[in-house]
Scaffold this motif. Structure first.
Motif, PDB file in Angstrom:
ATOM      1  N   SER A   1      37.212  29.980  47.535  1.00 17.96           N
ATOM      2  CA  SER A   1      37.365  30.234  48.968  1.00 17.96           C
ATOM      3  C   SER A   1      38.242  31.434  49.269  1.00 17.96           C
ATOM      4  O   SER A   1      38.392  31.820  50.441  1.00 17.96           O
ATOM      5  N   LEU A   2      38.824  32.038  48.232  1.00 14.24           N
ATOM      6  CA  LEU A   2      39.761  33.138  48.433  1.00 14.24           C
ATOM      7  C   LEU A   2      39.175  34.454  47.919  1.00 14.24           C
ATOM      8  O   LEU A   2      38.350  34.479  47.005  1.00 14.24           O
ATOM      9  N   SER A   3      39.658  35.541  48.489  1.00 14.57           N
ATOM     10  CA  SER A   3      39.234  36.868  48.049  1.00 14.57           C
ATOM     11  C   SER A   3      39.890  37.219  46.715  1.00 14.57           C
ATOM     12  O   SER A   3      40.793  36.520  46.230  1.00 14.57           O
ATOM     13  N   VAL A   4      39.445  38.334  46.151  1.00 13.35           N
ATOM     14  CA  VAL A   4      40.053  38.843  44.921  1.00 13.35           C
ATOM     15  C   VAL A   4      41.559  39.025  45.122  1.00 13.35           C
ATOM     16  O   VAL A   4      42.374  38.556  44.318  1.00 13.35           O
ATOM     17  N   GLU A   5      41.932  39.701  46.201  1.00 10.28           N
ATOM     18  CA  GLU A   5      43.344  39.981  46.422  1.00 10.28           C
ATOM     19  C   GLU A   5      44.146  38.711  46.674  1.00 10.28           C
ATOM     20  O   GLU A   5      45.278  38.580  46.189  1.00 10.28           O
ATOM     21  N   GLU A   6      43.578  37.756  47.371  1.00  4.66           N
ATOM     22  CA  GLU A   6      44.274  36.491  47.611  1.00  4.66           C
ATOM     23  C   GLU A   6      44.483  35.725  46.312  1.00  4.66           C
ATOM     24  O   GLU A   6      45.543  35.125  46.105  1.00  4.66           O
ATOM     25  N   ASN A   7      43.484  35.744  45.440  1.00  5.36           N
ATOM     26  CA  ASN A   7      43.650  35.118  44.125  1.00  5.36           C
ATOM     27  C   ASN A   7      44.768  35.784  43.345  1.00  5.36           C
ATOM     28  O   ASN A   7      45.583  35.114  42.707  1.00  5.36           O
ATOM     29  N   LEU A   8      44.816  37.113  43.390  1.00  4.52           N
ATOM     30  CA  LEU A   8      45.867  37.834  42.678  1.00  4.52           C
ATOM     31  C   LEU A   8      47.247  37.484  43.226  1.00  4.52           C
ATOM     32  O   LEU A   8      48.196  37.236  42.471  1.00  4.52           O
ATOM     33  N   LEU A   9      47.362  37.448  44.549  1.00  2.00           N
ATOM     34  CA  LEU A   9      48.659  37.181  45.167  1.00  2.00           C
ATOM     35  C   LEU A   9      49.180  35.791  44.838  1.00  2.00           C
ATOM     36  O   LEU A   9      50.401  35.577  44.788  1.00  2.00           O
ATOM     37  N   LEU A  10      48.278  34.844  44.592  1.00  2.00           N
ATOM     38  CA  LEU A  10      48.720  33.501  44.200  1.00  2.00           C
ATOM     39  C   LEU A  10      49.529  33.548  42.909  1.00  2.00           C
ATOM     40  O   LEU A  10      50.428  32.727  42.702  1.00  2.00           O
ATOM     41  N   GLY A  11      49.207  34.505  42.043  1.00  4.07           N
ATOM     42  CA  GLY A  11      49.923  34.601  40.785  1.00  4.07           C
ATOM     43  C   GLY A  11      51.369  35.010  40.937  1.00  4.07           C
ATOM     44  O   GLY A  11      52.169  34.824  40.016  1.00  4.07           O
TER      45      GLY A  11
ATOM     46  N   PRO B   1      40.399  49.141  37.821  1.00  8.95           N
ATOM     47  CA  PRO B   1      40.007  49.818  39.067  1.00  8.95           C
ATOM     48  C   PRO B   1      38.872  49.134  39.817  1.00  8.95           C
ATOM     49  O   PRO B   1      38.805  49.229  41.057  1.00  8.95           O
ATOM     50  N   ALA B   2      37.994  48.441  39.121  1.00  7.31           N
ATOM     51  CA  ALA B   2      36.875  47.765  39.797  1.00  7.31           C
ATOM     52  C   ALA B   2      37.370  46.729  40.793  1.00  7.31           C
ATOM     53  O   ALA B   2      36.690  46.450  41.795  1.00  7.31           O
ATOM     54  N   LEU B   3      38.536  46.151  40.549  1.00  6.57           N
ATOM     55  CA  LEU B   3      39.053  45.123  41.460  1.00  6.57           C
ATOM     56  C   LEU B   3      39.541  45.729  42.769  1.00  6.57           C
ATOM     57  O   LEU B   3      39.471  45.089  43.816  1.00  6.57           O
ATOM     58  N   ARG B   4      40.048  46.961  42.719  1.00 13.72           N
ATOM     59  CA  ARG B   4      40.491  47.605  43.959  1.00 13.72           C
ATOM     60  C   ARG B   4      39.316  47.739  44.928  1.00 13.72           C
ATOM     61  O   ARG B   4      39.444  47.478  46.134  1.00 13.72           O
ATOM     62  N   GLU B   5      38.177  48.145  44.404  1.00 16.11           N
ATOM     63  CA  GLU B   5      36.999  48.354  45.247  1.00 16.11           C
ATOM     64  C   GLU B   5      36.489  47.043  45.843  1.00 16.11           C
ATOM     65  O   GLU B   5      35.877  47.038  46.916  1.00 16.11           O
ATOM     66  N   ARG B   6      36.774  45.933  45.158  1.00 15.92           N
ATOM     67  CA  ARG B   6      36.224  44.640  45.583  1.00 15.92           C
ATOM     68  C   ARG B   6      37.317  43.674  46.035  1.00 15.92           C
ATOM     69  O   ARG B   6      37.101  42.468  46.068  1.00 15.92           O
ATOM     70  N   ARG B   7      38.458  44.216  46.405  1.00 16.35           N
ATOM     71  CA  ARG B   7      39.612  43.352  46.652  1.00 16.35           C
ATOM     72  C   ARG B   7      39.408  42.379  47.810  1.00 16.35           C
ATOM     73  O   ARG B   7      40.039  41.321  47.849  1.00 16.35           O
ATOM     74  N   HIS B   8      38.501  42.709  48.748  1.00 18.88           N
ATOM     75  CA  HIS B   8      38.277  41.815  49.882  1.00 18.88           C
ATOM     76  C   HIS B   8      37.046  40.929  49.699  1.00 18.88           C
ATOM     77  O   HIS B   8      36.720  40.148  50.592  1.00 18.88           O
ATOM     78  N   HIS B   9      36.392  41.040  48.540  1.00 14.76           N
ATOM     79  CA  HIS B   9      35.232  40.204  48.253  1.00 14.76           C
ATOM     80  C   HIS B   9      35.703  38.830  47.778  1.00 14.76           C
ATOM     81  O   HIS B   9      36.794  38.681  47.232  1.00 14.76           O
ATOM     82  N   ALA B  10      34.839  37.822  47.958  1.00 14.38           N
ATOM     83  CA  ALA B  10      35.121  36.506  47.376  1.00 14.38           C
ATOM     84  C   ALA B  10      35.193  36.654  45.857  1.00 14.38           C
ATOM     85  O   ALA B  10      34.315  37.287  45.247  1.00 14.38           O
ATOM     86  N   ALA B  11      36.222  36.100  45.254  1.00 15.51           N
ATOM     87  CA  ALA B  11      36.444  36.303  43.821  1.00 15.51           C
ATOM     88  C   ALA B  11      35.262  35.813  42.989  1.00 15.51           C
ATOM     89  O   ALA B  11      34.868  36.453  42.006  1.00 15.51           O
ATOM     90  N   THR B  12      34.667  34.697  43.389  1.00 15.50           N
ATOM     91  CA  THR B  12      33.575  34.134  42.590  1.00 15.50           C
ATOM     92  C   THR B  12      32.240  34.823  42.853  1.00 15.50           C
ATOM     93  O   THR B  12      31.232  34.473  42.241  1.00 15.50           O
ATOM     94  N   ALA B  13      32.209  35.818  43.767  1.00 19.35           N
ATOM     95  CA  ALA B  13      30.995  36.602  43.989  1.00 19.35           C
ATOM     96  C   ALA B  13      30.906  37.776  43.025  1.00 19.35           C
ATOM     97  O   ALA B  13      29.893  38.464  42.967  1.00 19.35           O
ATOM     98  N   LEU B  14      31.965  38.006  42.245  1.00 19.04           N
ATOM     99  CA  LEU B  14      32.001  39.113  41.301  1.00 19.04           C
ATOM    100  C   LEU B  14      31.238  38.761  40.025  1.00 19.04           C
ATOM    101  O   LEU B  14      30.907  37.600  39.782  1.00 19.04           O
ATOM    102  N   SER B  15      30.987  39.770  39.216  1.00 21.64           N
ATOM    103  CA  SER B  15      30.373  39.539  37.909  1.00 21.64           C
ATOM    104  C   SER B  15      31.342  38.756  37.022  1.00 21.64           C
ATOM    105  O   SER B  15      32.549  38.667  37.304  1.00 21.64           O
ATOM    106  N   GLY B  16      30.815  38.194  35.945  1.00 19.76           N
ATOM    107  CA  GLY B  16      31.664  37.424  35.041  1.00 19.76           C
ATOM    108  C   GLY B  16      32.811  38.243  34.481  1.00 19.76           C
ATOM    109  O   GLY B  16      33.952  37.768  34.388  1.00 19.76           O
ATOM    110  N   GLY B  17      32.532  39.495  34.126  1.00 19.69           N
ATOM    111  CA  GLY B  17      33.585  40.345  33.583  1.00 19.69           C
ATOM    112  C   GLY B  17      34.651  40.658  34.614  1.00 19.69           C
ATOM    113  O   GLY B  17      35.856  40.650  34.303  1.00 19.69           O
ATOM    114  N   GLN B  18      34.228  40.914  35.851  1.00 19.50           N
ATOM    115  CA  GLN B  18      35.193  41.193  36.907  1.00 19.50           C
ATOM    116  C   GLN B  18      36.005  39.954  37.261  1.00 19.50           C
ATOM    117  O   GLN B  18      37.205  40.044  37.545  1.00 19.50           O
ATOM    118  N   GLN B  19      35.380  38.784  37.214  1.00 18.14           N
ATOM    119  CA  GLN B  19      36.134  37.553  37.433  1.00 18.14           C
ATOM    120  C   GLN B  19      37.198  37.370  36.357  1.00 18.14           C
ATOM    121  O   GLN B  19      38.317  36.919  36.642  1.00 18.14           O
TER     122      GLN B  19
END
Length: 235
Positions: free
Chosen positions: A93-103, A122-140
């Motif tokens: 339910s959280l974006s890439v950046e929200e998942n990171l901030l939890l850490g 760098p790929a995470l910067r471009e997708r920081r507002h995307h849902a984390a689980t919508a990313l590819s397996g490698g990006q996750q």
């Protein structure tokens, strides 16, 4: 040099089932240690015990000279131990950046913040507002590593980083490891690919049925010895 982490006769149970039998391991400051072994050998259970996710006796795990076995997981993160779990375990339910901030909730100081993670991946910067689980397996997997780094650990534990990923993505993720540990961070890497594990580590421990069947310097031990320890049969 005093060890960063030591286990002394570490045992672990799931109900009545015993998963670890007297495991003794040490990790030195700034060292990358690999854990190898087949499925069910006890590698993930070992990391869970270190992370406070599986019960352990207090004196069986010593970190920076302090017995920490059985401490709550949040307390262990606060002491500087972070786990990248098998399967990534991101919050859907959280974006890439929200998942990171939890850490970063433990508030430990250090070089790892959002900008440092985005520079590493760098790929995470471009997708920081995307849902984390919508990313590819490698990006996750990059998000899971970044989330652990945001706690600014002194010991990073990575469980099966390459699981289910294409070889080119595995190479990209492991290529980041030298930068991650460049400031003296230690790492424990669980990896089923034995040759990959040996390339990225200085020492290894081979698990078999909840016990250490072989340990040594990664570059020095023969393939035959590792095969015998891994499978429990003559090479």
């Amino acid at each position: 040099m005093a060890a960063l982490l030591q286990t002394h006769g570490l045992t672990a149970f799931y109900g009545d089932f015993q998963a670890l039998f007297g495991v003794d391991i040490d990790v030195q400051p700034g060292e990358v240690v690999a854990l190898i072994g087949s499925n069910g050998a006890g590698k993930s259970t070992f990391l869970k015990a270190l992370a406070g996710l599986t019960k352990a006796k207090r004196e069986q795990i010593v970190y920076r000279g302090e017995a920490i076995g059985g401490m709550p997981a949040a307390s262990i993160v606060g002491k500087g131990i972070a786990l990248v779990p098998e399967g990534r375990r991101l919050f859907a339910s959280l974006s890439v950046e929200e998942n990171l901030l939890l850490g970063a909730y433990s508030g430990r100081p250090g070089r790892w913040n959002l900008e440092a993670v985005y520079t590493l991946f760098p790929a995470l910067r471009e997708r920081r507002h995307h849902a984390a689980t919508a990313l590819s397996g490698g990006q996750q997997q990059m998000v899971a590593i970044g989330r652990a780094l945001m706690s600014n650990p002194d010991l990073l534990m990575c469980d099966e980083l390459s699981l289910g990923l294409a070889p080119v993505i595995v190479r990209e993720i492991y290529a980041a490891l030298p930068d991650i540990v460049s400031d003296g961070m230690s790492a424990i890497v669980v990896e089923q690919d034995v040759q990959l594990a040996r390339r990225v580590s200085s020492r290894f421990y081979c698990f078999q049925e909840g016990r250490i069947s072989l340990s040594g310097v990664s570059a020095d031990v023969s393939d035959e010895a590792i095969t015998q320890a891994y499978f429990g049969v003559a090479a």
